[in-house]
Scaffold this active site. Structure first.
Site, PDB file in Angstrom:
ATOM      1  N   ALA A 198      -5.634  10.469   7.609  1.00 34.97           N
ATOM      2  CA  ALA A 198      -4.318  10.472   6.963  1.00 34.97           C
ATOM      3  C   ALA A 198      -3.177  10.724   7.954  1.00 34.97           C
ATOM      4  O   ALA A 198      -2.170  10.012   7.929  1.00 34.97           O
ATOM      5  CB  ALA A 198      -4.296  11.503   5.839  1.00 34.97           C
ATOM      6  N   GLY A 237      -0.231   4.434   0.226  1.00 38.38           N
ATOM      7  CA  GLY A 237      -0.962   5.585   0.737  1.00 38.38           C
ATOM      8  C   GLY A 237      -0.078   6.378   1.696  1.00 38.38           C
ATOM      9  O   GLY A 237       1.148   6.234   1.702  1.00 38.38           O
ATOM     10  N   PHE A 238      -0.709   7.181   2.546  1.00 41.69           N
ATOM     11  CA  PHE A 238       0.066   8.006   3.467  1.00 41.69           C
ATOM     12  C   PHE A 238       0.947   7.172   4.396  1.00 41.69           C
ATOM     13  O   PHE A 238       2.098   7.511   4.640  1.00 41.69           O
ATOM     14  CB  PHE A 238      -0.875   8.888   4.289  1.00 41.69           C
ATOM     15  CG  PHE A 238      -1.507   9.986   3.495  1.00 41.69           C
ATOM     16  CD1 PHE A 238      -0.756  11.066   3.079  1.00 41.69           C
ATOM     17  CD2 PHE A 238      -2.844   9.944   3.151  1.00 41.69           C
ATOM     18  CE1 PHE A 238      -1.323  12.091   2.330  1.00 41.69           C
ATOM     19  CE2 PHE A 238      -3.433  10.963   2.406  1.00 41.69           C
ATOM     20  CZ  PHE A 238      -2.664  12.039   1.997  1.00 41.69           C
ATOM     21  N   GLY A 239       0.408   6.051   4.904  1.00 39.38           N
ATOM     22  CA  GLY A 239       1.163   5.233   5.844  1.00 39.38           C
ATOM     23  C   GLY A 239       2.321   4.507   5.180  1.00 39.38           C
ATOM     24  O   GLY A 239       3.471   4.597   5.628  1.00 39.38           O
ATOM     25  N   GLU A 249     -18.132  17.917   1.815  1.00 44.78           N
ATOM     26  CA  GLU A 249     -17.346  18.595   0.779  1.00 44.78           C
ATOM     27  C   GLU A 249     -17.919  18.326  -0.607  1.00 44.78           C
ATOM     28  O   GLU A 249     -18.042  19.234  -1.433  1.00 44.78           O
ATOM     29  CB  GLU A 249     -15.876  18.147   0.866  1.00 44.78           C
ATOM     30  CG  GLU A 249     -15.170  18.790   2.052  1.00 44.78           C
ATOM     31  CD  GLU A 249     -13.874  18.095   2.469  1.00 44.78           C
ATOM     32  OE1 GLU A 249     -13.177  18.641   3.343  1.00 44.78           O
ATOM     33  OE2 GLU A 249     -13.562  17.026   1.931  1.00 44.78           O
ATOM     34  N   VAL A 300      -1.681  -7.425  -4.361  1.00 44.49           N
ATOM     35  CA  VAL A 300      -1.394  -8.472  -3.377  1.00 44.49           C
ATOM     36  C   VAL A 300      -2.683  -9.242  -3.110  1.00 44.49           C
ATOM     37  O   VAL A 300      -3.742  -8.652  -2.895  1.00 44.49           O
ATOM     38  CB  VAL A 300      -0.828  -7.866  -2.083  1.00 44.49           C
ATOM     39  CG1 VAL A 300      -0.761  -8.911  -0.976  1.00 44.49           C
ATOM     40  CG2 VAL A 300       0.564  -7.290  -2.342  1.00 44.49           C
ATOM     41  N   GLY A 311       0.824  -1.204   0.000  1.00 41.99           N
ATOM     42  CA  GLY A 311       0.000   0.000   0.000  1.00 41.99           C
ATOM     43  C   GLY A 311       0.858   1.254   0.000  1.00 41.99           C
ATOM     44  O   GLY A 311       1.691   1.437   0.886  1.00 41.99           O
ATOM     45  N   ASP A 336      -5.478   2.994   8.158  1.00 41.96           N
ATOM     46  CA  ASP A 336      -6.885   2.594   8.221  1.00 41.96           C
ATOM     47  C   ASP A 336      -7.083   1.085   8.331  1.00 41.96           C
ATOM     48  O   ASP A 336      -8.144   0.632   8.771  1.00 41.96           O
ATOM     49  CB  ASP A 336      -7.639   3.067   6.978  1.00 41.96           C
ATOM     50  CG  ASP A 336      -7.896   4.562   7.000  1.00 41.96           C
ATOM     51  OD1 ASP A 336      -7.404   5.225   7.931  1.00 41.96           O
ATOM     52  OD2 ASP A 336      -8.570   5.067   6.087  1.00 41.96           O
TER      53      ASP A 336
END
Lengths: 415, 415
Positions: free
Chosen positions: A315, A12-14, A171, A78, A10, A300
């Protein structure tokens, strides 16, 4: 001793933060993601509403890791983890060996036990989702113009339902209302886009429940001023054939957007590890998974308890966990003392409602209106990952702000 | 007397110019296109090679006609014309009546009687084509990195064949070579992208046959310096299963791009009108179609003879015909004298080869190198349709020029 390998699933941010924190360490880092890009998800709704282009908020992951020779980026899906053999397997049959495994696969939307609603309701998680929503929103107005002499059909096509009034729902609903009332105002001849309905459903008693009550009240007023019909305390009962049933009323909608329930991606199942109610992998204070040596989960997809409460799916949580975990692995590799135990540092939360309104909680500070919007813009510009994105986003924003235009309004065919 | 209607099919350079020329005239203008946008096609190869985003070179057609109240934009696929009843029919069953009809549907690629080659060879005409090519190019490198330990597979995946050395073929081949040798150079760990092969086939004796021989020779040298293998006098004999056969040699390719034959879209068939060899509608000096009252054709779909020679299929031809025809219809509506007969004014031709080389013929002037490239950049920036595009394209170009980066490198999944 052979050089060890950290596999991160992954980008993403992590996952990206963990990879970067291992820069220069004596270890091979393999970062695997289904897509080839890191996505700045907080602005994804702006792609969905045609204000920004994909490249404004996403960058090829391998470019972000270009100057990190120990990091290899692979684009692959994966499909499983073998914790005994210490490998992950990809959809194309490849297996990749690891000494440490960091699961950072994030979360998806869940439909409260109604997976069939996904046929009618669009979620906003990936760039593909955003482009799909954009196609549907723009396509609805195009179809309405073609159907201009059939008022019922025009009304149906230009009714937009958003389910879930968290930051993404608020939003998105605000932006769709603004788009129909301002951007598209003069672009059609047979329909009046300002008559479009935007309905925001929320099961709870108020919008933006993560914020204080006065901020929720402000957000609700701001939404209504933009033309959004806000319906709190309303549970959606059914979604099928483009009809949304809520409070016994049937609403025919041109587009239905779903931003309600969240469920972790299936990393816990890959392992057979303990999962929280939302499917997230339960992790220990150092982000490791009990019973699976060398396996960690962050962001997450992880259920992390701090001071007895699970951390929210935000995030900054993922990013801080990724950075901390990179440091931990590095310390272990180099035989240095481990970093102080992980603690999530909450810098604040923000949500934006249209062109110049927002709500923000920063430390003790509560802000609304233009000031909050300016704070939101600054923070998001600074967080955007590289200078180029920042510059073009800035150009696009400034231009859109003054002209109320949306540049990225392209449709190859009617969806 | 009821107000009359001009229906224009196609929102390319010709159709849009005709619609704009009718601004303020006492007539209803209905502009119909399959997509919702006007495309700046000369820069489409930059979207295909991930340097620009779609929104940089395309704008919603209805936005371009926002301030023209007599113009209605419809997104729809025209499937036929009834010249007796004076209507066009759309794929969804709608029919639209006209008093004048302007056909401006452009051209597509043709495979010299081998339509089955289209399965393997990609063309670059629409925004969808460009995004598809981008996915294939980026996907080939991603797959090669996954296959890093299989040199034959890596070689196959990173061999790119371009058929046809007109401006689009030359620009695309040069840009792919540059991308692999510069942009991607440091982004991979298991493969060396600078080893990618780019092969440009041309049936004629030289590249860019529309230019003078010295300019062709310069372009060929420039391409070779960028790493393109240029093979002139070479006819492609077969394309199937990813293998291109030319001169008896089989080349396994990761991506095959086709920029050779051009054929007009089927407007002549809609009418049953006389067609030129490439399928274009034969038109008279005023762009009208003989035997079909009130019907005109302009741009690539029209075969227009000037001084005994057919005009080339270039954007300026379409644009000038559209503007002139708009004036003609206006003059007839208002009972004023008709404009002087149409004459195509050739301002020059340019083609670009990579980051700072180009060839240009402007009037009597012949230019090569950086000077030609600067001229090319200026002209294309000025031609881009609205200020916003110009500004973001400028930002993207400047940034790409200094960093040799490509911002729009996004892949949702492996193609």
């Amino acid at each position: 001793m052979a050089r060890k390998t950290v596999v991160i699933v992954g980008a993403g941010f992590g996952g990206l933060a963990a990879a970067k924190a291992l820069k220069g360490a004596d270890v091979d880092v393999i970062l695997i993601d289904r897509t080839n890009h890191h996505l700045f998800q907080p602005l994804l709704y702006q792609v969905a509403t045609a204000a920004l282009s994909p490249a404004d908020i996403a960058t090829a992951t391998r470019t972000l890791l270009r100057r990190q020779p120990n990091a290899t980026t692979l684009m692959g899906e994966v499909t499983g983890v073998d914790a005994e053999a210490k490998t992950v397997s990809l959809a194309d049959g490849t297996t990749i060996a690891w000494d440490w495994l960091i699961l950072a696969t994030g979360a998806a939307y869940s439909f409260f036990g109604h997976p069939e609603w996904a046929e009618d309701a669009q979620v906003l998680k990936s760039m593909e989702d955003a482009l799909d929503i954009r196609r549907r929103l723009l396509g609805a107005f195009e179809r309405a113009e073609l159907a201009g002499d059939d008022p019922d059909e025009v009304r149906r096509l230009t009714t937009f339902v958003v389910v879930g009034a968290g930051p993404t729902g608020v939003e998105t609903a605000g932006t769709i209302a603004e788009m129909s009332r301002q951007t598209l105002r003069r672009d059609f001849r047979r329909i009046d886009p300002t008559k479009a309905r935007v309905i925001l459903f929320e099961a709870g008693p108020r919008v933006l429940t993560a914020f204080t009550e006065p901020l929720s009240a402000y957000a609700e007023r701001a939404l209504e001023e933009l033309g959004v019909e806000v319906r709190t305390d309303t549970m959606v009962e059914a979604i099928s054939d483009g009809v949304v049933r809520a409070n016994g009323e049937d609403i025919e909608a041109g587009v239905v957007l779903w931003s309600a329930g969240v469920a972790a991606r299936p990393a816990a199942q890959w392992l057979g590890a303990a999962a929280a109610r939302n499917g997230a992998v339960v992790v220990r204070p150092d982000c490791s998974v009990d019973g699976f040596e060398g396996v960690f989960a962050i962001g997450d997809v992880a259920s992390y308890a701090m001071d007895g409460k699970p951390l929210p799916g935000l995030a900054p949580v993922a990013k801080q966990q990724g950075m901390w975990l990179g440091k931990l692995i590095r310390a272990r590799l180099e035989g240095r003392p481990e970093p102080a135990p992980f603690r999530y540092r909450d810098w604040g939360t923000m949500a934006v409602i249209g062109r110049s309104r927002a709500v923000a909680m920063l430390g003790g500070l509560r802000m609304t209106g233009l000031l909050a919007w300016l704070a939101w813009s600054m923070v998001h510009l600074m967080l955007l990952i590289d200078f180029r994105s920042r510059l073009t986003v800035y150009v696009n924003w400034t231009w859109a702000w003054f002209t109320q235009g949306r540049g990225a309004r392209l449709l190859a065919r009617l969806p």
